[in-house]
Scaffold this motif. Structure first.
Motif, PDB file in Angstrom:
ATOM      1  N   HIS A  66      48.672  38.915  30.307  1.00 48.37           N
ATOM      2  CA  HIS A  66      50.023  38.502  30.870  1.00 48.37           C
ATOM      3  C   HIS A  66      49.920  40.448  31.148  1.00 48.37           C
ATOM      4  O   HIS A  66      51.491  41.165  31.577  1.00 48.37           O
ATOM      5  CB  HIS A  66      51.261  38.290  31.135  1.00 48.37           C
ATOM      6  N   VAL A  90      50.284  43.156  37.607  1.00 52.61           N
ATOM      7  CA  VAL A  90      51.073  42.079  37.748  1.00 52.61           C
ATOM      8  C   VAL A  90      51.196  41.552  35.866  1.00 52.61           C
ATOM      9  O   VAL A  90      50.042  42.103  34.975  1.00 52.61           O
ATOM     10  CB  VAL A  90      49.596  40.244  37.709  1.00 52.61           C
ATOM     11  N   VAL A  94      54.521  35.439  38.093  1.00 52.46           N
ATOM     12  CA  VAL A  94      54.078  35.261  38.746  1.00 52.46           C
ATOM     13  C   VAL A  94      54.454  34.436  40.092  1.00 52.46           C
ATOM     14  O   VAL A  94      54.030  34.978  41.061  1.00 52.46           O
ATOM     15  CB  VAL A  94      52.285  34.709  39.156  1.00 52.46           C
ATOM     16  N   THR A 117      53.033  33.889  33.885  1.00 51.77           N
ATOM     17  CA  THR A 117      51.587  33.921  34.100  1.00 51.77           C
ATOM     18  C   THR A 117      49.848  33.504  33.608  1.00 51.77           C
ATOM     19  O   THR A 117      49.606  32.743  33.856  1.00 51.77           O
ATOM     20  CB  THR A 117      50.896  35.864  34.052  1.00 51.77           C
ATOM     21  N   GLY A 131      45.620  33.631  33.374  1.00 54.81           N
ATOM     22  CA  GLY A 131      46.144  34.798  33.247  1.00 54.81           C
ATOM     23  C   GLY A 131      45.236  35.592  32.590  1.00 54.81           C
ATOM     24  O   GLY A 131      43.927  36.159  33.697  1.00 54.81           O
ATOM     25  N   VAL A 139      47.727  36.169  43.953  1.00 62.30           N
ATOM     26  CA  VAL A 139      49.448  36.499  43.235  1.00 62.30           C
ATOM     27  C   VAL A 139      49.940  37.436  44.635  1.00 62.30           C
ATOM     28  O   VAL A 139      49.180  37.408  44.904  1.00 62.30           O
ATOM     29  CB  VAL A 139      49.356  37.631  42.082  1.00 62.30           C
TER      30      VAL A 139
END
Ligand SMILES: [Zn+2]
Ligand SMILES: [Zn+2]
Length: 352
Positions: A66, A90, A94, A117, A131, A139
């Protein structure tokens, strides 16, 4: 749906290995990102090995990661923040409901209906989310961050968890010029805490159990280093701190640190020791001190943190590894044998 390359664990005792996972085709609000680097967080290891089975049992196959940075490959028709070719990042979340009081304040990290995530129910495909140990991710643009172009990308990845986790409490507790700030523990989180507290203009004191880390602490931005095992050194700082960020996850006594807080001082936990603390009430009553904890940060604050990093040229100190070294990296993580974060070069996944 399309297939993405990934590294996943098939069980709590299995090593991570090359695999293929489904990703959704981008919807009108989605951004599809080619992942360039993904940081390795200690949470990844906990989840892969199902060590948080009481709170978040791991669903296999598990693709952790993540701390994601990459380039936008596809944008949905309604996407306004990104265009193809942009850098993008990211972090730990999410999605969220967008309607609860926390979301309305931009504090998605406290949304009761957020989607993490990885290893979290996937609202689009069913199953669980996968992930960043992957070559690609899709996303909603609301949860995609802009990345300043001047930063070295391998060191940007860890900002998405280790960075925001330390930046958010420093900001919340008003760290800045004329504040005396302590950072306990110099690891993935702690080293970011030192960089941020220094850049925010505070007087920064690093507490460490290993005198060998002094030089590094000063290089990272500390004004002073205190070896916490040395009682005389600790005593010199009694009742003098405005704020202490505790990034230690090993079991330890926090009372020696509480006693260093001045009036209205606060100690915030970002490390998560397994054993409960025992705190005499008077250690809080004297000085009206408080102790608190803090998880990651909201999307707006994460963007603020990345922009701050761009202005101050801050990235994490990383050791870049190919994905094929991930199992070895986990073993080294357990020995704190990394300065200060692993960052996976996702180009290595191409050869799988
Ligand atoms: Zn993390
Ligand atoms: Zn919400």
């Amino acid at each position: 749906m399309y297939n993405a390359k990934a590294y996943s664990a098939s069980g709590a005792t299995s090593p991570l290995a090359s695999s293929t996972i489904p990703r959704r085709d981008p919807t009108e609000n989605d951004v599809q990102i080619d992942i360039l680097y993904c940081g390795v967080c200690h949470s990844d290891l906990h989840q892969v090995r199902n060590e948080w089975s009481d709170v978040m049992p791991t669903v296999y196959p598990c693709v952790p990661g993540h701390e994601i940075v990459g380039r936008v490959k596809v944008v949905g028709s309604a996407v306004s923040k990104f265009k193809v070719g942009d850098l993008a990042a990211v972090g730990c979340m999410v999605d969220s409901d967008g309607t609860c009081p926390a979301c309305k304040e931009g504090l998605e990290q406290f949304c009761p209906n957020f989607t993490l995530t990885y290893n979290f129910p996937d609202q689009h495909l069913g199953g669980v989310t996968y992930g960043g140990y992957s070559d690609s991710i899709v996303v909603d643009e609301k949860f995609v961050l802009r990345v300043p172009e001047n930063l070295e990308l391998a060191g940007v990845a860890p900002l998405l968890c280790a960075g925001i986790t330390t930046y958010s409490p420093l900001r919340h507790w008003g760290v800045g010029p004329r504040k005396k700030v302590g950072i306990v523990g110099l690891g993935g989180l702690g080293h970011m805490g030192v960089k941020f507290a220094h850049a925010l203009g505070a007087h920064v004191v690093v507490f460490t159990t290993s005198p060998g880390k002094s030089e590094d602490a000063l290089r990272l931005g500390a004004d002073e280093v205190v070896v916490s095992r040395n009682e005389d050194e600790m005593k010199k700082h009694t009742f003098s701190f405005d704020f202490i960020l505790n990034a230690v996850s090993a079991d330890h006594d926090i009372n020696p640190y509480l006693n260093l807080l001045g009036r209205d001082g606060n100690l915030t936990m970002v490390g998560a020791p397994s054993k409960p603390f025992e705190i005499p009430a008077f250690n809080l009553i004297f000085g009206r001190r408080s102790i608190s904890g803090s998880p990651i940060g909201g999307i707006a604050e994460t963007q603020e943190m990345l922009d701050f990093c761009g202005e101050h040229n801050i990235t994490a100190d990383v050791e870049v590894i190919p994905i094929q070294k991930i199992n070895e990296a986990y073993d080294r993580l357990l020995k704190s044998d990394v300065k200060y974060r692993f960052s996976i070069d996702m180009a290595s996944l191409k050869s799988e």
